[in-house]
Structures are given as C-alpha cells and as structure tokens.
Design a protein around this motif. Structure first.
Motif, PDB file in Angstrom:
ATOM      1  N   ASP B   1       0.850  -1.181   0.000  1.00 50.82           N
ATOM      2  CA  ASP B   1       0.000   0.000   0.000  1.00 50.82           C
ATOM      3  C   ASP B   1       0.888   1.233   0.000  1.00 50.82           C
ATOM      4  O   ASP B   1       1.523   1.542   1.008  1.00 50.82           O
ATOM      5  N   GLY B   2       0.978   1.957  -1.129  1.00 56.03           N
ATOM      6  CA  GLY B   2       1.888   3.081  -1.228  1.00 56.03           C
ATOM      7  C   GLY B   2       1.370   4.321  -0.555  1.00 56.03           C
ATOM      8  O   GLY B   2       0.170   4.536  -0.457  1.00 56.03           O
ATOM      9  N   GLY B   3       2.316   5.157  -0.073  1.00 58.49           N
ATOM     10  CA  GLY B   3       1.901   6.395   0.542  1.00 58.49           C
ATOM     11  C   GLY B   3       3.041   7.066   1.267  1.00 58.49           C
ATOM     12  O   GLY B   3       4.211   6.704   1.109  1.00 58.49           O
ATOM     13  N   ILE B   4       2.676   8.086   2.022  1.00 60.84           N
ATOM     14  CA  ILE B   4       3.642   8.854   2.807  1.00 60.84           C
ATOM     15  C   ILE B   4       3.283   8.717   4.275  1.00 60.84           C
ATOM     16  O   ILE B   4       2.121   8.901   4.658  1.00 60.84           O
ATOM     17  N   THR B   5       4.264   8.413   5.073  1.00 59.07           N
ATOM     18  CA  THR B   5       4.045   8.306   6.507  1.00 59.07           C
ATOM     19  C   THR B   5       4.855   9.373   7.220  1.00 59.07           C
ATOM     20  O   THR B   5       5.984   9.692   6.823  1.00 59.07           O
ATOM     21  N   GLN B   6       4.261   9.921   8.257  1.00 52.11           N
ATOM     22  CA  GLN B   6       4.933  10.898   9.101  1.00 52.11           C
ATOM     23  C   GLN B   6       4.809  10.430  10.547  1.00 52.11           C
ATOM     24  O   GLN B   6       3.778   9.916  10.962  1.00 52.11           O
ATOM     25  N   SER B   7       5.892  10.647  11.269  1.00 56.33           N
ATOM     26  CA  SER B   7       5.844  10.315  12.693  1.00 56.33           C
ATOM     27  C   SER B   7       6.713  11.285  13.472  1.00 56.33           C
ATOM     28  O   SER B   7       7.690  11.819  12.946  1.00 56.33           O
ATOM     29  N   PRO B   8       6.345  11.518  14.736  1.00 56.44           N
ATOM     30  CA  PRO B   8       5.121  11.062  15.384  1.00 56.44           C
ATOM     31  C   PRO B   8       3.930  11.920  14.962  1.00 56.44           C
ATOM     32  O   PRO B   8       4.096  12.904  14.242  1.00 56.44           O
ATOM     33  N   LYS B   9       2.742  11.570  15.423  1.00 57.91           N
ATOM     34  CA  LYS B   9       1.556  12.368  15.114  1.00 57.91           C
ATOM     35  C   LYS B   9       1.563  13.657  15.937  1.00 57.91           C
ATOM     36  O   LYS B   9       1.170  14.720  15.467  1.00 57.91           O
ATOM     37  N   TYR B  10       2.013  13.541  17.194  1.00 58.27           N
ATOM     38  CA  TYR B  10       2.170  14.698  18.077  1.00 58.27           C
ATOM     39  C   TYR B  10       3.587  14.687  18.626  1.00 58.27           C
ATOM     40  O   TYR B  10       4.136  13.627  18.920  1.00 58.27           O
ATOM     41  N   LEU B  11       4.153  15.862  18.780  1.00 55.16           N
ATOM     42  CA  LEU B  11       5.515  15.984  19.284  1.00 55.16           C
ATOM     43  C   LEU B  11       5.592  17.200  20.191  1.00 55.16           C
ATOM     44  O   LEU B  11       5.077  18.270  19.848  1.00 55.16           O
ATOM     45  N   PHE B  12       6.236  17.007  21.325  1.00 59.85           N
ATOM     46  CA  PHE B  12       6.372  18.099  22.276  1.00 59.85           C
ATOM     47  C   PHE B  12       7.839  18.494  22.384  1.00 59.85           C
ATOM     48  O   PHE B  12       8.706  17.638  22.518  1.00 59.85           O
ATOM     49  N   ARG B  13       8.079  19.763  22.317  1.00 57.49           N
ATOM     50  CA  ARG B  13       9.454  20.264  22.388  1.00 57.49           C
ATOM     51  C   ARG B  13       9.647  21.153  23.605  1.00 57.49           C
ATOM     52  O   ARG B  13       8.793  22.002  23.883  1.00 57.49           O
ATOM     53  N   LYS B  14      10.739  20.921  24.279  1.00 55.12           N
ATOM     54  CA  LYS B  14      11.104  21.790  25.391  1.00 55.12           C
ATOM     55  C   LYS B  14      11.943  22.940  24.873  1.00 55.12           C
ATOM     56  O   LYS B  14      12.555  22.846  23.807  1.00 55.12           O
ATOM     57  N   GLU B  15      12.004  24.005  25.633  1.00 54.10           N
ATOM     58  CA  GLU B  15      12.805  25.160  25.246  1.00 54.10           C
ATOM     59  C   GLU B  15      14.263  24.745  25.023  1.00 54.10           C
ATOM     60  O   GLU B  15      14.820  23.986  25.816  1.00 54.10           O
ATOM     61  N   GLY B  16      14.833  25.217  23.922  1.00 57.86           N
ATOM     62  CA  GLY B  16      16.233  24.941  23.641  1.00 57.86           C
ATOM     63  C   GLY B  16      16.519  23.559  23.075  1.00 57.86           C
ATOM     64  O   GLY B  16      17.676  23.199  22.868  1.00 57.86           O
TER      65      GLY B  16
END
Lengths: 111, 116
Positions: B1-16
C-alpha cells in the motif's frame, strides 16, 4: 508575487451543487490550475487539475475561461463529508518553482 | 500500500531542544517537501528536495534543517533557533524532480508540534 484569491468561506446544503471561484490574474502561460481539499488535522488531497476549458473527474469539475484569469471548482451534489478547506493553486510567475498556498475556502455543508 | 508516513503524530518540544520529524515515502517519488501550517492559514514551504543529497530552502527555512540521504526519507529537524515552532507540519512528495508547476503533490498525515 502572483497569488490566488478565493472566498474565505461558503455554506451550502446537502445535495446541492457548489461552485468555488478562484481568481488568478497573473497566471503564466505554462501554469496549470490545481485544486486540493483538506480536512482538519490531515494533509491536503489532490482533487483536480486543468489548463483550459473544462476538466471533469469522478469527484469534481473544473471550469477555466479562455483568458485563464479565474477558475471555478464545481462539486456536484455535496454531502456532509465535503465539509473541508479547498485550495486553488497556480504556479508563481516570479519564482522558478514555488507554489503559493493561500488560506483557501472553508466550505461548510449543512444537513 | 503506497503512501507517505509521518511520525510522530504529536511531538512536544522543550525550550532549547532540537526535535526531528520523520517523513518516509514508498511511492518512488523524486521530489519531497516540508510545509508548515499555522491555524487558519495556508501552507508555507520550509524546504524541498528534488533529488537525493540535494535540497533547497523554501520561504521559511530559518530555524529548520533537513537531509536527504535516501530517496525514501526526508527528515526535518526543528532547531532551538526556531522561536515559534508550534504548528502543523506536513510532508509531501511528487513524482518528478519538482520542476513542473503542475506536478501533483501527495501529502502525509502531518505532525503537530507543541512547545512545553
């Protein structure tokens, strides 16, 4: 920079035909007109593309007048699931590649 | 099944902190793209790549970096230099080398980045 102009939002009802018009006065000779659909929190999805006159596929029709300065996306017999944002894109006449994505048209279909 | 995958769906970043968003495609497409979308706005191009080991800056490349070591993969790093990284990030690909304005782009499901 070349850009497109679309209505910010539109409302319609299930079963109706919806026409969304896009203005692109600076379209270049080699540019195609492409429409994408985007649901919330999803990536855009290709709907239809054309160069001139009329193009039809299984989900929509695209009408382009002879001067190509505008185009109209036509969605026949819409349903609630057609509620989405619709983007009209053409090539940017002043850059070698980039497409300009405007804010699109938020289409709301009511029961 | 062809396609584009992205991960993660949600991402949290800390300062710096630097964070990396993944994008993989199995469509055998040459061109890949990264876009940023802010609420109620259209897409803005961050970087694009027409071929392996080559990439070009888009409109808003500052604070971001990319690599294209494999045809299938185009990861995006959001660096600490990006002061306002909260947005929805979309990866896309197209069949050719991206030079034709009429090329259809195929999008992944997106990654939503939030700052803690």
């Amino acid at each position: 920079l070349a850009k497109t102009t679309q209505p910010i939002s539109m409302d319609s009802y299930e079963g109706q035909e919806v026409n969304i018009t896009c203005s692109h006065n600076n379209i270049a000779t080699n540019d195609y007109i492409t429409w994408y659909q985007q649901f919330p929190s999803q990536g855009p999805r290709f709907i239809i593309q054309g160069y001139k006159t009329k193009v039809t596929n299984e989900v929509a029709s695209l009408f382009i007048p002879a001067d190509r300065k505008s185009s109209t996306l036509s969605l026949p017999r819409v349903s609630l699931s057609d509620t989405a944002v619709y983007y009209c894109l053409v090539g940017d006449t002043h850059s070698n590649y980039q497409l300009i994505w405007g804010a699109g048209t938020k289409l709301i279909i009511k029961p | 099944d062809g396609g584009i995958t992205q991960s993660p769906k949600y991402l949290f970043r800390k300062e710096g902190q630097n964070v990396t968003l993944s994008c993989e495609q199995n469509l055998n497409h040459d061109a890949m793209y990264w876009y940023r979308q802010d609420p109620g706005q259209g897409l803005r191009l961050i970087y694009y790549s027409q071929i392996v080991n080559d990439f070009q800056k888009g409109d808003i490349a500052e604070g971001y970096s990319v690599s294209r070591e494999k045809k299938e993969s185009f990861p995006l790093t959001v660096t600490s230099a990006q002061k306002n990284p909260t947005a929805f990030y979309l990866c896309a690909s197209s069949k050719g080398k991206g030079l034709a304005r009429w090329e259809t782009q195929y999008f992944g499901p997106g990654t939503r980045l939030l700052v803690l």
